[in-house]
Design a protein around this motif. Structure first.
Motif, PDB file in Angstrom:
ATOM      1  N   ASN A 123       0.886  -1.162   0.000  1.00 15.81           N
ATOM      2  CA  ASN A 123       0.000   0.000   0.000  1.00 15.81           C
ATOM      3  C   ASN A 123       0.922   1.208   0.000  1.00 15.81           C
ATOM      4  O   ASN A 123       2.106   1.109   0.356  1.00 15.81           O
ATOM      5  CB  ASN A 123      -1.025   0.014   1.157  1.00 15.81           C
ATOM      6  N   ILE A 124       0.408   2.339  -0.413  1.00 19.53           N
ATOM      7  CA  ILE A 124       1.283   3.487  -0.641  1.00 19.53           C
ATOM      8  C   ILE A 124       1.903   3.997   0.656  1.00 19.53           C
ATOM      9  O   ILE A 124       3.051   4.450   0.669  1.00 19.53           O
ATOM     10  CB  ILE A 124       0.529   4.616  -1.383  1.00 19.53           C
ATOM     11  N   TYR A 125       1.175   3.909   1.775  1.00 14.68           N
ATOM     12  CA  TYR A 125       1.740   4.398   3.034  1.00 14.68           C
ATOM     13  C   TYR A 125       2.946   3.548   3.445  1.00 14.68           C
ATOM     14  O   TYR A 125       4.021   4.087   3.743  1.00 14.68           O
ATOM     15  CB  TYR A 125       0.679   4.367   4.131  1.00 14.68           C
ATOM     16  N   GLN A 126       2.774   2.234   3.484  1.00 12.23           N
ATOM     17  CA  GLN A 126       3.875   1.359   3.884  1.00 12.23           C
ATOM     18  C   GLN A 126       5.042   1.460   2.906  1.00 12.23           C
ATOM     19  O   GLN A 126       6.210   1.446   3.310  1.00 12.23           O
ATOM     20  CB  GLN A 126       3.391  -0.090   3.982  1.00 12.23           C
ATOM     21  N   ALA A 127       4.734   1.575   1.623  1.00 11.07           N
ATOM     22  CA  ALA A 127       5.796   1.703   0.636  1.00 11.07           C
ATOM     23  C   ALA A 127       6.604   2.977   0.855  1.00 11.07           C
ATOM     24  O   ALA A 127       7.828   2.988   0.707  1.00 11.07           O
ATOM     25  CB  ALA A 127       5.202   1.681  -0.771  1.00 11.07           C
ATOM     26  N   THR A 128       5.922   4.063   1.225  1.00 12.45           N
ATOM     27  CA  THR A 128       6.626   5.322   1.485  1.00 12.45           C
ATOM     28  C   THR A 128       7.548   5.191   2.689  1.00 12.45           C
ATOM     29  O   THR A 128       8.697   5.662   2.665  1.00 12.45           O
ATOM     30  CB  THR A 128       5.618   6.457   1.713  1.00 12.45           C
ATOM     31  N   MET A 129       7.077   4.543   3.737  1.00 12.95           N
ATOM     32  CA  MET A 129       7.912   4.353   4.920  1.00 12.95           C
ATOM     33  C   MET A 129       9.147   3.517   4.589  1.00 12.95           C
ATOM     34  O   MET A 129      10.266   3.817   5.032  1.00 12.95           O
ATOM     35  CB  MET A 129       7.105   3.665   6.028  1.00 12.95           C
ATOM     36  N   ILE A 130       8.967   2.474   3.793  1.00 11.21           N
ATOM     37  CA  ILE A 130      10.090   1.626   3.413  1.00 11.21           C
ATOM     38  C   ILE A 130      11.074   2.394   2.536  1.00 11.21           C
ATOM     39  O   ILE A 130      12.297   2.283   2.700  1.00 11.21           O
ATOM     40  CB  ILE A 130       9.579   0.360   2.696  1.00 11.21           C
ATOM     41  N   ALA A 131      10.558   3.190   1.611  1.00 10.72           N
ATOM     42  CA  ALA A 131      11.436   3.973   0.746  1.00 10.72           C
ATOM     43  C   ALA A 131      12.256   4.977   1.554  1.00 10.72           C
ATOM     44  O   ALA A 131      13.440   5.207   1.267  1.00 10.72           O
ATOM     45  CB  ALA A 131      10.607   4.695  -0.317  1.00 10.72           C
TER      46      ALA A 131
END
Length: 229
Positions: free
Chosen positions: A89-97
């Protein structure tokens, strides 16, 4: 109309030299990676004019981008590709990035400032800074690197998949982009978990034209980490 009160100047408790700023670009678009940057500025090589990347002209952003690469103590680009966004999901992906950007710094930070109201769950001492790209120079620098990198990637994708207008709207769901999806379908770089893309795949299918080679003059990083010191 009542004007919103301006946020006070940011005062960081950490006063050392290894302060990293982190910002992201690309949570809202329908295509491509979410791109983050981490920057440790060098106090001995100050950069004039750092500001929120969205409030700078393209010419000024590009000039500052080059200065940051040359003068910063360390910098790194982190990213999550469209397929990862679809899986997470975009939120988790942003945190990982964001975590990838900080982890990729060649000089380890002692403290990290993150634009927004929440930090990723990581081991570095850190704090979120609301409107940090306007209030903390390290975050401003990160916002510039992230935006220029992603904008250039959209220019490269425009060459590979002409007809979507990506170099103009940078992948956001503008009327031009939505019309192109309805007419051409979705490319492999589109985020299939986003509703307009889902609908395009269901109604039209995938892009049928040949994917053209992007210009070698465009900076289109494929590695997970891109950094220098």
């Amino acid at each position: 109309m009542t004007r919103k009160p301006e946020l006070p100047p940011f005062e960081c408790a950490y006063q050392g030299r290894l302060l990293a700023g982190v910002d992201e670009v690309g949570r809202g678009p329908l295509i491509g990676a979410v791109v983050t940057a981490a920057v440790i500025l060098n106090p001995d090589r100050p950069i004039a004019g750092l500001a929120d990347s969205k409030k700078l002209t393209e010419k000024k952003r590009n000039a500052l981008y080059n200065e940051i690469l040359e003068h910063a103590t360390a910098w790194c680009i982190g990213r999550c590709e469209a397929r990862e966004i679809d899986q997470l999901n975009i939120y988790q992906a942003t945190m990982i990035a964001m975590e990838r950007a900080v982890a990729g710094l060649e000089v380890a930070p002692e403290y990290v400032l993150v634009d927004g109201n929440k930090c990723p769950d990581w081991h570095w001492p850190s704090e979120p800074v609301v409107k940090g790209d306007q209030r903390a120079e390290a975050i401003s620098a990160a916002s510039i690197l992230a935006k220029v990198t992603r904008d250039r990637e959209m220019e490269a994708l425009e060459e590979m998949y002409p007809g979507y207008g990506l170099s103009r709207h940078k992948g956001y769901p503008t009327p031009v982009h939505l019309e192109a999806l309805r007419r051409l379908g979705a490319t492999p770089e589109h985020r299939r978990s986003f509703r307009p893309v889902q609908e395009a795949v269901e109604q039209v299918g995938m892009f049928q034209g040949p994917a053209l080679q992007a210009s070698e003059n465009l900076y289109y990083p494929s590695d997970l980490f891109e950094n220098s010191n």
